[in-house]
Design a protein around this motif. Structure first.
Motif, PDB file in Angstrom:
ATOM      1  N   VAL A  86       0.839  -1.199   0.000  1.00 44.65           N
ATOM      2  CA  VAL A  86       0.000   0.000   0.000  1.00 44.65           C
ATOM      3  C   VAL A  86       0.874   1.249   0.000  1.00 44.65           C
ATOM      4  O   VAL A  86       0.619   2.212  -0.726  1.00 44.65           O
ATOM      5  CB  VAL A  86      -0.952  -0.012   1.206  1.00 44.65           C
ATOM      6  N   GLN A  87       1.924   1.228   0.813  1.00 43.18           N
ATOM      7  CA  GLN A  87       2.845   2.359   0.859  1.00 43.18           C
ATOM      8  C   GLN A  87       3.501   2.611  -0.493  1.00 43.18           C
ATOM      9  O   GLN A  87       3.783   3.757  -0.862  1.00 43.18           O
ATOM     10  CB  GLN A  87       3.924   2.095   1.914  1.00 43.18           C
ATOM     11  N   GLU A  88       3.736   1.536  -1.245  1.00 43.22           N
ATOM     12  CA  GLU A  88       4.378   1.652  -2.554  1.00 43.22           C
ATOM     13  C   GLU A  88       3.370   1.901  -3.681  1.00 43.22           C
ATOM     14  O   GLU A  88       3.728   1.850  -4.860  1.00 43.22           O
ATOM     15  CB  GLU A  88       5.165   0.378  -2.866  1.00 43.22           C
ATOM     16  N   ASN A  89       2.121   2.170  -3.330  1.00 42.51           N
ATOM     17  CA  ASN A  89       1.077   2.467  -4.315  1.00 42.51           C
ATOM     18  C   ASN A  89       0.792   1.302  -5.253  1.00 42.51           C
ATOM     19  O   ASN A  89       0.487   1.501  -6.438  1.00 42.51           O
ATOM     20  CB  ASN A  89       1.438   3.723  -5.131  1.00 42.51           C
ATOM     21  N   ILE A  90       0.878   0.085  -4.733  1.00 44.50           N
ATOM     22  CA  ILE A  90       0.547  -1.108  -5.506  1.00 44.50           C
ATOM     23  C   ILE A  90      -0.933  -1.416  -5.323  1.00 44.50           C
ATOM     24  O   ILE A  90      -1.451  -1.403  -4.202  1.00 44.50           O
ATOM     25  CB  ILE A  90       1.374  -2.324  -5.029  1.00 44.50           C
ATOM     26  N   ASP A  91      -1.623  -1.696  -6.421  1.00 44.65           N
ATOM     27  CA  ASP A  91      -3.019  -2.131  -6.345  1.00 44.65           C
ATOM     28  C   ASP A  91      -3.030  -3.550  -5.791  1.00 44.65           C
ATOM     29  O   ASP A  91      -2.516  -4.482  -6.418  1.00 44.65           O
ATOM     30  CB  ASP A  91      -3.648  -2.088  -7.742  1.00 44.65           C
ATOM     31  N   THR A  92      -3.612  -3.735  -4.622  1.00 44.33           N
ATOM     32  CA  THR A  92      -3.555  -5.022  -3.925  1.00 44.33           C
ATOM     33  C   THR A  92      -4.843  -5.832  -4.051  1.00 44.33           C
ATOM     34  O   THR A  92      -5.049  -6.791  -3.299  1.00 44.33           O
ATOM     35  CB  THR A  92      -3.257  -4.815  -2.428  1.00 44.33           C
ATOM     36  N   ARG A  93      -5.693  -5.491  -5.008  1.00 48.94           N
ATOM     37  CA  ARG A  93      -6.931  -6.257  -5.143  1.00 48.94           C
ATOM     38  C   ARG A  93      -6.665  -7.708  -5.537  1.00 48.94           C
ATOM     39  O   ARG A  93      -7.524  -8.574  -5.332  1.00 48.94           O
ATOM     40  CB  ARG A  93      -7.854  -5.590  -6.174  1.00 48.94           C
ATOM     41  N   GLY A  94      -5.492  -7.989  -6.070  1.00 51.93           N
ATOM     42  CA  GLY A  94      -5.158  -9.362  -6.424  1.00 51.93           C
ATOM     43  C   GLY A  94      -4.433 -10.119  -5.331  1.00 51.93           C
ATOM     44  O   GLY A  94      -4.031 -11.270  -5.529  1.00 51.93           O
ATOM     45  N   VAL A  95      -4.249  -9.490  -4.171  1.00 51.30           N
ATOM     46  CA  VAL A  95      -3.549 -10.139  -3.057  1.00 51.30           C
ATOM     47  C   VAL A  95      -4.593 -10.703  -2.097  1.00 51.30           C
ATOM     48  O   VAL A  95      -5.376  -9.962  -1.507  1.00 51.30           O
ATOM     49  CB  VAL A  95      -2.636  -9.149  -2.311  1.00 51.30           C
ATOM     50  N   THR A  96      -4.615 -12.020  -1.957  1.00 44.02           N
ATOM     51  CA  THR A  96      -5.558 -12.666  -1.055  1.00 44.02           C
ATOM     52  C   THR A  96      -4.817 -13.205   0.167  1.00 44.02           C
ATOM     53  O   THR A  96      -3.611 -13.459   0.124  1.00 44.02           O
ATOM     54  CB  THR A  96      -6.294 -13.816  -1.763  1.00 44.02           C
TER      55      THR A  96
END
Length: 646
Positions: A86-96
């Motif tokens: 999140v801090q690195e501005n990564i879209d995490t919707r694919g992280v389960t």
């Protein structure tokens, strides 16, 4: 082929994301002692790791809109990875999150520039449990490109998930990138303690890797990885075999020599030279290369530039400790490539390192309003005067944190300064609430400057959590006696170096000694002198001047010496609220001033009444919260009045 041939990526339709990577996600524990066996490591630094995760972070830092598909455990390490993403501005919707399996770990050491022992703790780990039904087809289709990697083809179910994701991106019109990422130990071909070995011939691996080649638009690998993909020890035969399978762009990483890019039919070749650097750690260089190459490729640069950006990113990372934290930002890449020569001379390397530090800080602040309650001697004096035990100081500081929370209510841009002598419990409470935290390191009132607790300031700070900002107050004047000035500057240099080495931000509080004459340029001259000797604090904490000339001078020094500085917060010096509000009206006109860190104006009278048992806990909290709220309102009002003119 003309090296200015442009990639086809710039003809892709507009998408929400530029790049999604799929695969390994782990916590890397890097041995901090360089030059020894893992058996001899005594401490480890903790970073996010895993090749596709590193590449996603690298791409995001270079300005691409990046997402990640992986799984993490429902554990502390999984939460750490998610927070960092999140801090690195990564879209995490694919992280389960996997409720049954733990997040993968890797232990790494640096023996020398050629030897890097690794142990992968990946038995039944969370990311290897990735399944096809974890994939969001619409989200994958929102990306211009998807990167998959070889480790996730080593077994099911991640193999089937990778193939399904490849199918989804192609159906949506996106591009597929294959990072071969061959680790024989992760295919169970070597003993567990041989994690650093990168190549062993195995027909079954070749067959599995080749099953995706025809789907790909870009294939990236080292020479060894091209050999395993092609199924030949001879590099020429291996490339011929790969080309027979696919028309993909083939990118061969050749280490210090650079890279070779093969495209078209018949294959045409572009050799792109590398950059000379002083090598510390080659781990992560390939992931950085992929990020740099794909940044150029996905923005339509010519293929030579794609290779050059990839080489530059890899070269930057090999000079650093760690993988994902070493990934360069776009500003770093620009600076590195504009250099007149490589390896960079020491001054240029120091500037590159500073750009990296400043552009990858954990937080950015448009405003910071801080309740400063790190005072120690002042509280002891009040307690002695009122004949109350010093244990009550700790209780009062806990009330102060509650007052901060009553004002802030969890909003960003608020913080607290707290010491460990009387504020250790309050520090724990503030950490749970998630506010900015500063912590003093100096011995109160010391001149020349000395440090509290440990004589070894680096070892002292190493014990502090990374999110705690080191605060140092120095009574300093640019016209100090030479012996005193030399002694003080040596201490601040030690502290600055310790903060950078331990990954802590530094807020430097400069107060002019009252017995030396000062003018509107004195603080600015003091700051410039500290900059000149190599000190670049993340924050300055300065007296609340009402002189526009003084602030003009201070603002100019920051702009000249370190425009990447977070900025300035105003201290209070026990000034009445009315005086501070007047100072706010002047200071608010300067963008480099972000707010204040004020203490005694807010808490002193309340503390005295509370120590005398004339205020209850609730009344003390309410009184401090009201005073803090009034100052916050005054600061924001002053800022808003000036914003239209600005």
């Amino acid at each position: 082929m003309d090296i200015t041939e442009r990639s086809s990526a710039n003809y892709l339709p507009n998408k929400d994301l530029d790049l999604i990577t799929l695969g390994r996600s782990s916590v890397d524990l890097y041995g901090q002692q360089i030059g020894g066996r893992l058996e001899d490591m005594s401490s480890f630094a903790k970073y996010v790791g895993g090749s596709p995760t590193n590449t996603a972070i690298g791409a995001s830092r270079l300005g691409l809109r990046s997402g990640l598909i992986t799984r993490v455990g429902a554990d502390h390490m999984g939460r750490f990875i998610l927070e960092q993403l999140v801090q690195e501005n990564i879209d995490t919707r694919g992280v389960t999150t996997d409720q049954e399996r733990l997040t993968a770990l890797v232990l790494l050491g640096i023996v020398n520039k050629d030897t890097f022992p690794l142990i992968f703790y990946r038995e039944n780990c969370a990311d290897m449990a990735l399944q096809s039904d974890h994939l969001d087809a619409a989200w994958i289709g929102s990306a211009r490109a998807l990167l998959i990697n070889g480790t996730h083809l080593s077994c099911d179910p991640p193999r089937q998930a990778s193939l399904e994701a490849a199918r989804l991106i192609r159906e949506a019109g996106g591009k597929l990138i294959f990072d071969i990422d061959y680790r024989p130990v992760l295919w169970n071909l070597l003993p567990k303690d041989n994690g650093e070995l990168r190549y062993i011939e195995e027909v079954s691996v070749t067959q599995t890797l080749q099953s995706v080649a025809a789907l790909c638009d870009v294939i990236i690998g080292t020479e060894d990885e091209i050999r395993i993909l092609g199924g030949h020890e001879d590099m020429g035969l291996a490339l011929d075999a790969v080309r027979a399978l696919t028309q993909a762009l083939i990118v061969v990483k050749t280490g210090a020599k650079g890279c070779t890019i093969l495209s078209g039919e018949p294959a045409s070749r572009i050799d792109v030279p590398g950059f000379a650097v002083d090598v510390l750690n080659v781990l992560g260089a390939g992931d950085a290369f992929a990020a740099g190459f794909l940044k150029a490729w996905l923005t339509g640069q010519d293929l030579y530039t794609c290779g050059l950006w990839g080489n530059a990113c890899g070269a930057i990372v090999v000079s650093r400790h760690g993988c994902s934290p070493a990934m360069p930002t776009d500003n770093e890449l620009t600076y590195f490539m504009s250099a007149a020569r490589h390896p960079l001379p020491p001054e240029a390397q120091a500037q590159l390192d500073h750009i990296h530090w400043a552009s990858t800080r954990r937080s950015k602040y448009d405003e910071l309003t801080v309740l400063a309650i790190d005072h120690r001697d002042q509280f002891e004096e009040v307690a002695a005067e009122l004949a109350v035990g010093t244990e009550r100081i700790s209780d009062f500081k806990q009330l102060a944190v509650k007052a901060l929370h009553a004002t802030a209510k969890g909003a960003p841009g608020f913080g607290v300064l707290l010491d460990s002598r009387y504020g250790s419990v309050a520090l724990d409470e503030a950490a749970k609430l998630g506010y900015w935290i500063g912590r003093p390191i100096e011995t109160p009132k010391s001149r020349p400057l000395t440090f509290e607790s440990s004589a070894d300031v680096g070892m002292e700070i190493l014990r502090w959590p990374r999110n705690q900002v080191v605060k140092c107050l120095i009574y300093y004047h640019p016209d100090d006696d030479q012996v005193l000035q030399t002694a003080q500057e040596a201490q601040v240099l030690r502290l600055f170096d310790a903060c950078r080495q331990t990954d802590h931000e530094l807020i430097l509080e400069v107060i002019l000694p009252p017995d030396i004459e000062a003018g509107d340029d004195t603080v600015a001259r003091a700051m410039r002198r500290l900059y000149e000797i190599g000190i670049k604090p993340d924050w300055w904490k300065l007296e609340p001047a009402t002189s526009k000339v003084a602030w003009d001078n201070i603002s100019a020094v920051i702009q000249d010496c370190d425009p990447l500085c977070h900025g300035v917060v105003l201290l209070g010096l026990s000034a009445p609220s009315e005086s501070l509000v007047e100072a706010f009206r002047v200071a608010a006109a300067y963008p480099c001033i972000k707010g204040f860190a004020i203490g005694r104006t807010i808490f002193h009278e309340v503390a005295v009444e509370w120590f005398r048992d004339r205020l209850s806990d609730e009344q003390a909290i309410a009184a401090m919260a009201q005073k803090l709220s009034n100052l916050v309102h005054a600061w924001r009002t002053a800022r808003q009045v000036l914003e239209p003119a600005a």
